[in-house]
Write a protein that holds these residues in place. Structure first.
Motif, PDB file in Angstrom:
ATOM      1  N   LEU A 156       0.830  -1.203   0.000  1.00 25.28           N
ATOM      2  CA  LEU A 156       0.000   0.000   0.000  1.00 25.28           C
ATOM      3  C   LEU A 156       0.865   1.254   0.000  1.00 25.28           C
ATOM      4  N   LYS A 157       1.982   1.206   0.712  1.00 24.22           N
ATOM      5  CA  LYS A 157       2.931   2.326   0.697  1.00 24.22           C
ATOM      6  C   LYS A 157       3.502   2.519  -0.700  1.00 24.22           C
ATOM      7  N   VAL A 212      14.641 -12.367  -1.315  1.00 26.37           N
ATOM      8  CA  VAL A 212      16.072 -12.271  -1.641  1.00 26.37           C
ATOM      9  C   VAL A 212      16.281 -11.620  -3.001  1.00 26.37           C
ATOM     10  N   ASN A 213      15.440 -11.963  -3.957  1.00 18.37           N
ATOM     11  CA  ASN A 213      15.619 -11.493  -5.333  1.00 18.37           C
ATOM     12  C   ASN A 213      14.808 -10.243  -5.668  1.00 18.37           C
ATOM     13  N   ASN A 214      14.129  -9.677  -4.655  1.00 19.16           N
ATOM     14  CA  ASN A 214      13.369  -8.430  -4.834  1.00 19.16           C
ATOM     15  C   ASN A 214      12.323  -8.535  -5.940  1.00 19.16           C
ATOM     16  N   THR A 215      11.669  -9.690  -6.043  1.00 20.01           N
ATOM     17  CA  THR A 215      10.655  -9.861  -7.081  1.00 20.01           C
ATOM     18  C   THR A 215       9.248  -9.527  -6.591  1.00 20.01           C
ATOM     19  N   ILE A 216       9.100  -9.274  -5.299  1.00 17.39           N
ATOM     20  CA  ILE A 216       7.785  -8.937  -4.760  1.00 17.39           C
ATOM     21  C   ILE A 216       7.655  -7.446  -4.499  1.00 17.39           C
ATOM     22  N   LYS A 252      13.827  -3.177  -3.580  1.00 21.11           N
ATOM     23  CA  LYS A 252      14.791  -3.400  -2.502  1.00 21.11           C
ATOM     24  C   LYS A 252      14.721  -2.310  -1.437  1.00 21.11           C
ATOM     25  N   SER A 253      14.470  -1.083  -1.840  1.00 18.65           N
ATOM     26  CA  SER A 253      14.449   0.014  -0.870  1.00 18.65           C
ATOM     27  C   SER A 253      13.386  -0.201   0.199  1.00 18.65           C
ATOM     28  N   TYR A 254      12.260  -0.790  -0.182  1.00 20.71           N
ATOM     29  CA  TYR A 254      11.205  -1.069   0.795  1.00 20.71           C
ATOM     30  C   TYR A 254      11.630  -2.170   1.758  1.00 20.71           C
ATOM     31  N   LEU A 255      12.291  -3.203   1.241  1.00 22.04           N
ATOM     32  CA  LEU A 255      12.761  -4.276   2.106  1.00 22.04           C
ATOM     33  C   LEU A 255      13.882  -3.792   3.025  1.00 22.04           C
ATOM     34  N   ASP A 256      14.732  -2.927   2.511  1.00 26.27           N
ATOM     35  CA  ASP A 256      15.801  -2.382   3.358  1.00 26.27           C
ATOM     36  C   ASP A 256      15.209  -1.687   4.584  1.00 26.27           C
TER      37      ASP A 256
END
Length: 374
Positions: A95-96, A277-281, A284-288
């Motif tokens: 949502l973000k 791991v592969n940032n497919t969802i 990367k910035s959001y996961l970081d």
């Protein structure tokens, strides 16, 4: 004293309690551990281990339900309990990403009836809100009208009781970290309000379907077997006589969403970890940010992000994980993000042998000895 001599003395000291073995991180070692557990009469549940992104071991060991005693399979669907929280965190992140929510906006700006003016979405994600436990509020403020009826409550019923009780916060928001199922219940309701979709549909459309997690679902709980979910696993425990098996699957709040309630399989959770791991969802910035520890009002960091425990220090290879425990289920999802190593552990026998199995998985991954209880 040499390391080898120390290890030999350690094993000798515990010889009357444990069987101690040297191990190497190979698929054969995991199989050896399960075999030795079975020889002692212990089951380990479902296990999947991967290294460098490749599955090196998977096994199903136990029973799916005490009614039929049929064995678990690799496709068995377990209740994840609090492992579900990372999916709730991802729902908020999606949502973000769509520009529909901000982590630092107040919950009250989304849910107008929410009685606390200063709690933010970030407080809920980080477990720093101060919200009190909804199970306690339910126990103190609700009585069944019909004692013969089996009640199953979800978010709407719990929130109604919670709002009427209007409990004080356990502490001022942001002052300390305290694990909060209540916070993640409200996060799911926030997703529903902002998206206009039931939480189960939102998860299906934005996470499960895109990742082909075809055996993962936020389950609408029912007590009995469900022909539409033939691989569903049921929780159980050993009776006090240490012989009989009895059900441990029902709880009145089994339909609460956000803090738990998702059912999944080994393969689907492996897909999930690989997508992270592969940032497919998500980018990367959001996961970081999701894998950055929350910060208290005094600037002290916690060990929790947006649905994951952070088990690495700043600058170290990223490691995140989460455990789950509810009724008969104990689960664990481990993700060494930078190395792309990890494992999945799913059990349904009320934590019998769970701690032993979990410790062994960590030890074998690290090349350390594992122990088998006698």
């Amino acid at each position: 004293m040499s390391r080898l001599l120390k290890l030999s003395l350690f094993c000798l000291f515990f010889t009357c309690l444990f069987s101690c073995k040297n191990t190497k991180t190979t698929s054969a070692t995991y199989a050896e551990f399960v075999k030795e557990m079975n020889e002692k009469g212990f089951s380990t549940g479902n296990i999947l281990v991967y290294k460098n992104g490749e599955i090196i071991y998977q096994n199903a060991d136990g029973i799916r339900t005490i009614d039929t005693k049929e064995p678990l399979t690799l496709n068995s669907q377990f209740r994840l309990a609090s492992v579900s929280k990372q999916f709730t965190g991802m729902a908020i992140m999606k949502l973000k990403e769509e520009g529909k929510i901000d982590y630092d906006q107040t919950v009250k700006s989304i849910l107008p009836a929410f009685p606390y003016a200063h709690i933010t979405v970030r407080h809920l994600l980080n477990h720093t809100s101060g919200l009190t436990d909804y199970e306690r509020i339910l126990a103190e403020n609700w009585k069944p009208e019909d004692t013969t009826k089996t009640y199953i409550f979800g978010n709407d019923e719990i929130i109604e009781v919670f709002y009427k009780a209007n409990p004080q916060l356990d502490f001022p928001s942001g002052e300390r970290w305290e694990y909060s199922n209540t916070g993640y219940l409200f996060l799911a309701s926030i997703v529903e309000k902002v998206s206009g979709k039931h939480f189960s549909n939102f998860l299906e459309e934005t996470i499960f379907e895109p990742l082909a997690m075809n055996n993962t679902v936020l389950y609408k709980y029912q007590v009995d077997a469900d022909q539409n979910m033939p691989n569903r696993v049921f929780g159980y425990e050993t009776a006090l006589n240490q012989v009989d098996l009895v059900p441990n699957d029902y709880n009145i709040v089994n339909d609460v969403r956000g803090d738990g309630g998702i059912y999944s399989t080994l393969a689907d959770l492996y897909k999930w970890n690989q997508a992270l791991v592969n940032n497919t969802i998500i980018q990367k910035s959001y996961l970081d940010e999701a894998w950055t520890p929350g910060v208290l009002n005094n600037g002290e960091p916690t060990k929790y992000g947006f649905g994951w425990f952070i088990n690495s220090e700043s600058g170290d290879p990223k490691v995140v994980n989460h455990s789950g425990g509810w009724v008969g289920f104990r689960t664990f999802l481990h993700n060494e993000v930078d190395a792309n190593n990890g494992f999945v552990l799913l059990t349904n026998n009320s934590a019998e042998n769970y701690d032993t199995t979990l410790e062994a998985l960590f030890n074998i991954m690290a090349g350390r000895p594992y122990v088998i209880p006698n």
